[in-house]
Design a protein around this motif. Structure first.
Motif, PDB file in Angstrom:
ATOM      1  N   THR A  92     -11.856  69.462  -1.428  1.00  0.00           N
ATOM      2  CA  THR A  92     -12.703  68.276  -1.405  1.00  0.00           C
ATOM      3  C   THR A  92     -14.050  68.632  -0.781  1.00  0.00           C
ATOM      4  OG1 THR A  92     -12.795  65.942  -0.755  1.00  0.00           O
ATOM      5  CG2 THR A  92     -11.863  67.476   0.847  1.00  0.00           C
ATOM      6  N   THR A  93     -14.890  67.619  -0.525  1.00  0.00           N
ATOM      7  CA  THR A  93     -16.236  67.844  -0.005  1.00  0.00           C
ATOM      8  C   THR A  93     -16.427  67.124   1.321  1.00  0.00           C
ATOM      9  OG1 THR A  93     -17.051  67.965  -2.280  1.00  0.00           O
ATOM     10  CG2 THR A  93     -18.695  67.685  -0.545  1.00  0.00           C
ATOM     11  N   VAL A  94     -17.166  67.772   2.234  1.00  0.00           N
ATOM     12  CA  VAL A  94     -17.463  67.160   3.531  1.00  0.00           C
ATOM     13  C   VAL A  94     -18.586  66.144   3.353  1.00  0.00           C
ATOM     14  CG1 VAL A  94     -18.216  67.564   5.902  1.00  0.00           C
ATOM     15  CG2 VAL A  94     -16.777  69.263   4.737  1.00  0.00           C
ATOM     16  N   VAL A  95     -18.339  64.903   3.744  1.00  0.00           N
ATOM     17  CA  VAL A  95     -19.329  63.830   3.605  1.00  0.00           C
ATOM     18  C   VAL A  95     -20.189  63.696   4.860  1.00  0.00           C
ATOM     19  CG1 VAL A  95     -19.621  61.337   3.286  1.00  0.00           C
ATOM     20  CG2 VAL A  95     -17.881  62.572   1.979  1.00  0.00           C
ATOM     21  N   SER A  96     -19.569  63.805   6.041  1.00  0.00           N
ATOM     22  CA  SER A  96     -20.320  63.686   7.288  1.00  0.00           C
ATOM     23  C   SER A  96     -19.602  64.413   8.418  1.00  0.00           C
ATOM     24  CB  SER A  96     -20.538  62.221   7.674  1.00  0.00           C
ATOM     25  OG  SER A  96     -19.304  61.615   7.993  1.00  0.00           O
ATOM     26  N   CYS A  97     -20.377  64.759   9.453  1.00  0.00           N
ATOM     27  CA  CYS A  97     -19.824  65.439  10.629  1.00  0.00           C
ATOM     28  C   CYS A  97     -20.715  65.099  11.817  1.00  0.00           C
ATOM     29  CB  CYS A  97     -19.762  66.951  10.407  1.00  0.00           C
ATOM     30  SG  CYS A  97     -19.175  67.885  11.837  1.00  0.00           S
ATOM     31  N   CYS A  98     -20.145  64.455  12.832  1.00  0.00           N
ATOM     32  CA  CYS A  98     -20.955  64.069  13.987  1.00  0.00           C
ATOM     33  C   CYS A  98     -20.174  64.277  15.288  1.00  0.00           C
ATOM     34  CB  CYS A  98     -21.413  62.622  13.870  1.00  0.00           C
ATOM     35  SG  CYS A  98     -20.054  61.442  13.732  1.00  0.00           S
ATOM     36  N   PRO A  99     -20.884  64.538  16.404  1.00  0.00           N
ATOM     37  CA  PRO A  99     -20.210  64.761  17.690  1.00  0.00           C
ATOM     38  C   PRO A  99     -19.348  63.561  18.077  1.00  0.00           C
ATOM     39  CG  PRO A  99     -22.514  65.406  17.815  1.00  0.00           C
ATOM     40  CD  PRO A  99     -22.358  64.683  16.512  1.00  0.00           C
ATOM     41  N   ALA A 100     -18.220  63.835  18.724  1.00  0.00           N
ATOM     42  CA  ALA A 100     -17.298  62.761  19.116  1.00  0.00           C
ATOM     43  C   ALA A 100     -16.418  63.234  20.263  1.00  0.00           C
ATOM     44  CB  ALA A 100     -16.444  62.339  17.922  1.00  0.00           C
ATOM     45  N   GLU A 101     -15.654  62.317  20.808  1.00  0.00           N
ATOM     46  CA  GLU A 101     -14.701  62.627  21.869  1.00  0.00           C
ATOM     47  C   GLU A 101     -13.328  62.101  21.483  1.00  0.00           C
ATOM     48  OE1 GLU A 101     -16.119  60.974  25.511  1.00  0.00           O
ATOM     49  OE2 GLU A 101     -17.498  62.639  25.921  1.00  0.00           O
ATOM     50  N   ARG A 154      -6.701  61.769  24.818  1.00  0.00           N
ATOM     51  CA  ARG A 154      -5.276  61.912  24.523  1.00  0.00           C
ATOM     52  C   ARG A 154      -4.504  62.207  25.802  1.00  0.00           C
ATOM     53  NH1 ARG A 154      -4.712  67.800  21.418  1.00  0.00           N
ATOM     54  NH2 ARG A 154      -5.411  69.104  23.145  1.00  0.00           N
ATOM     55  N   GLU A 155      -3.183  62.131  25.703  1.00  0.00           N
ATOM     56  CA  GLU A 155      -2.319  62.374  26.851  1.00  0.00           C
ATOM     57  C   GLU A 155      -1.431  63.569  26.558  1.00  0.00           C
ATOM     58  OE1 GLU A 155       1.217  59.897  28.956  1.00  0.00           O
ATOM     59  OE2 GLU A 155      -0.725  58.858  28.848  1.00  0.00           O
ATOM     60  N   VAL A 156      -1.463  64.569  27.445  1.00  0.00           N
ATOM     61  CA  VAL A 156      -0.658  65.771  27.289  1.00  0.00           C
ATOM     62  C   VAL A 156       0.181  65.951  28.541  1.00  0.00           C
ATOM     63  CG1 VAL A 156      -0.675  68.271  26.940  1.00  0.00           C
ATOM     64  CG2 VAL A 156      -2.419  66.842  25.835  1.00  0.00           C
ATOM     65  N   ALA A 157       1.513  65.988  28.376  1.00  0.00           N
ATOM     66  CA  ALA A 157       2.441  66.153  29.494  1.00  0.00           C
ATOM     67  C   ALA A 157       2.187  65.128  30.597  1.00  0.00           C
ATOM     68  CB  ALA A 157       2.347  67.569  30.050  1.00  0.00           C
ATOM     69  N   GLY A 158       1.897  63.894  30.185  1.00  0.00           N
ATOM     70  CA  GLY A 158       1.690  62.823  31.143  1.00  0.00           C
ATOM     71  C   GLY A 158       0.315  62.762  31.760  1.00  0.00           C
ATOM     72  N   LYS A 159      -0.565  63.707  31.413  1.00  0.00           N
ATOM     73  CA  LYS A 159      -1.920  63.728  31.970  1.00  0.00           C
ATOM     74  C   LYS A 159      -2.939  63.373  30.882  1.00  0.00           C
ATOM     75  CE  LYS A 159      -0.980  67.182  35.561  1.00  0.00           C
ATOM     76  NZ  LYS A 159      -1.383  68.501  36.128  1.00  0.00           N
ATOM     77  N   LYS A 160      -3.862  62.497  31.226  1.00  0.00           N
ATOM     78  CA  LYS A 160      -4.895  62.095  30.276  1.00  0.00           C
ATOM     79  C   LYS A 160      -6.038  63.095  30.294  1.00  0.00           C
ATOM     80  CE  LYS A 160      -3.891  57.153  30.615  1.00  0.00           C
ATOM     81  NZ  LYS A 160      -4.421  55.807  30.925  1.00  0.00           N
ATOM     82  N   GLU A 161      -6.546  63.408  29.107  1.00  0.00           N
ATOM     83  CA  GLU A 161      -7.674  64.330  29.000  1.00  0.00           C
ATOM     84  C   GLU A 161      -8.613  63.874  27.890  1.00  0.00           C
ATOM     85  OE1 GLU A 161      -6.002  68.154  28.101  1.00  0.00           O
ATOM     86  OE2 GLU A 161      -5.725  67.687  25.984  1.00  0.00           O
ATOM     87  N   THR A 162      -9.868  64.287  28.007  1.00  0.00           N
ATOM     88  CA  THR A 162     -10.876  63.954  26.999  1.00  0.00           C
ATOM     89  C   THR A 162     -11.419  65.239  26.395  1.00  0.00           C
ATOM     90  OG1 THR A 162     -11.508  61.927  28.179  1.00  0.00           O
ATOM     91  CG2 THR A 162     -13.065  62.792  26.558  1.00  0.00           C
ATOM     92  N   LEU A 163     -11.294  65.373  25.085  1.00  0.00           N
ATOM     93  CA  LEU A 163     -11.783  66.555  24.378  1.00  0.00           C
ATOM     94  C   LEU A 163     -13.092  66.235  23.672  1.00  0.00           C
ATOM     95  CD1 LEU A 163      -8.494  67.843  22.668  1.00  0.00           C
ATOM     96  CD2 LEU A 163      -9.465  68.583  24.843  1.00  0.00           C
ATOM     97  N   LYS A 164     -14.014  67.165  23.732  1.00  0.00           N
ATOM     98  CA  LYS A 164     -15.266  67.040  22.981  1.00  0.00           C
ATOM     99  C   LYS A 164     -15.102  67.747  21.645  1.00  0.00           C
ATOM    100  CE  LYS A 164     -18.379  66.580  26.951  1.00  0.00           C
ATOM    101  NZ  LYS A 164     -18.687  65.167  26.630  1.00  0.00           N
ATOM    102  N   GLY A 165     -15.557  67.112  20.586  1.00  0.00           N
ATOM    103  CA  GLY A 165     -15.423  67.705  19.269  1.00  0.00           C
ATOM    104  C   GLY A 165     -16.280  66.972  18.259  1.00  0.00           C
ATOM    105  N   PHE A 166     -15.726  66.811  17.046  1.00  0.00           N
ATOM    106  CA  PHE A 166     -16.513  66.221  15.955  1.00  0.00           C
ATOM    107  C   PHE A 166     -15.638  65.321  15.093  1.00  0.00           C
ATOM    108  CE2 PHE A 166     -18.420  70.140  17.277  1.00  0.00           C
ATOM    109  CZ  PHE A 166     -19.790  69.882  17.292  1.00  0.00           C
TER     110      PHE A 166
END
Length: 412
Positions: free
Chosen positions: A16-25, A28-40
């Motif tokens: 398929t084709t990529v329509v858009s891509c923008c920074p995002a966060e 999520r919760e991993v092993a009972g701990k909350k974390e924020t990931l930076k991505g797109f």
């Protein structure tokens, strides 16, 4: 619109084709701990990665060589969260984590089948369901389910699986009058495009956005693990479908084999053997507690009978508890003697008790906590708590002895 994953649930790769891509966060919760990931956040012209919905978790997979960590739906679009950016306009190969996808297909189609037969056989309606990581459950609108009903339902769903009943997907317009005749829990407020119908021939017709098998034979088998009391006079029916049943059987056999080796008995005697062990452990614990109490009294008496005893007493024992330390403190005249007691690993975590003159203990307690990296509180001439490390115990003893001498000289 219907995504490619909904039009063909068995497709494992898709271009398929990529329509858009923008920074995002992504939170999520991993092993009972909350974390924020930076991505797109990446949007594609179409996708075979299912966004969460209908009680089914989202797919995992990749866009090119970039891993997709989460897929969500925003109206008529699927949003893919990736750790790295993807070039807009680029033609990409999308791959789905097939093991995860097929597992979700089996559990979801299994839920539809169980729901339909529970209602037709007993009149029990499904009010909600959960696709868990290891097992799933259906909430039925009944206060209880008799064992005979559970057995009859399990036999019925597996009969349908052996009958190779087809499962068809239809896309209908919202205006289609057929939609009103279909079992449905309602559409989401941001629904867009045609309505998707899952038809288990002769058994159930239901609106659903999730991915499903094309034939009940692909479910392999359904196993009920039992029921639990649900919310508001409802019953949770716990089940496994397909490959989960095989994994459960393999895990159970491995556990059984380990128990045979440990208990030196056959599987049929495991419950009896464990019951005997538990009774033996309780008896040993009771005996050990009695011995610790007697030992605590003897330790205190031995100190009191020492003609050369001073006004400071310190004792450490690896095995023990708060009661053990309090018995020693109770036996000693702590109004005149400063008592420092600890139990636990020599250089690991443990418990401590500081008892002595009312004017001295409140002053020394917080300092002892600080040195042993612990938490605690005190009153009436006693200060006790938990510590992270007893490695500095000798330093605490020296510190207390010095202040004890200083306190005695001041009184003189």
């Amino acid at each position: 619109m219907a995504f490619q994953c909904q039009r063909d649930c068995y497709m494992k790769e898709f271009t398929t084709t990529v329509v858009s891509c923008c920074p995002a966060e992504l939170k999520r919760e991993v092993a009972g701990k909350k974390e924020t990931l930076k991505g797109f956040n990446v949007k594609l012209k179409d996708t075979i990665l299912f966004p969460e919905g209908g009680g089914q978790p989202d797919d995992h997979g990749s866009i090119g060589d970039v891993s997709v960590l989460r897929v969500t739906r925003q109206g008529a679009e699927a949003v893919h969260f990736t750790s790295s950016p993807v070039e807009v306009g680029q033609e990409v190969q999308v791959k789905v984590d097939w093991e995860r996808r097929f597992d979700h297909m089996q559990q979801h189609s299994g839920q539809h089948l169980i729901t339909a037969l529970a209602e037709s056989m007993f009149g029990y309606k499904t009010t909600s369901w959960e696709l868990g990581r290891q097992r799933s459950n259906i909430e039925l609108d009944t206060p209880c389910m008799k064992p005979a009903e559970v057995q009859a339902l399990e036999e019925a769903v597996n009969d349908k699986i052996r009958a190779h009943v087809p499962v068809n997907v239809q896309l209908l317009n919202v205006e289609d009058l057929t939609v009103e005749e279909v079992r449905s829990r309602g559409l989401p407020g941001d629904h867009a495009g045609p309505i998707r119908i899952i038809n288990i021939e002769g058994i159930d017709v239901n609106t659903c956005c999730g991915t499903h098998v094309s034939n009940l034979s692909h479910l392999q088998v359904i196993k009920f693990l039992g029921t639990e009391k649900g919310k508001k006079n409802k019953t949770n029916l716990i089940f496994l479908t397909g490959n989960r049943v095989l994994k459960y059987a393999e895990k159970s056999f491995t556990t059984e084999r380990s128990l045979v080796s440990l208990l030196k008995t056959g599987p049929d005697e495991h419950v009896e053997a464990v019951d005997k062990l538990q009774k033996s452990v309780k008896l040993l614990q009771k005996t050990n507690l009695t011995l610790l109490r007697d030992l605590a009294v003897l330790i205190a008496q031995n100190f009191k009978n020492d003609p050369e005893r001073g006004n400071f007493f310190s004792f450490h024992k690896k095995e023990g508890d708060n009661e053990f330390m309090n018995i020693i403190a109770n036996e000693l005249a702590t109004e005149e003697t400063l008592v420092f007691l600890t139990v636990g690993e020599d250089k690991g975590p443990g418990l401590f008790l500081l008892a002595g003159p009312v004017g001295l203990v409140p002053e020394m307690g917080p300092r002892v906590l600080e040195m042993l990296q612990g938490k605690g509180a005190g009153k009436n001439g006693r200060f006790q708590g938990k510590v992270n490390s007893l490695a500095r115990r000798p330093e605490v003893e020296t510190f207390l002895q010095q202040h004890c001498k200083h306190h005695t000289s001041e009184e003189e």
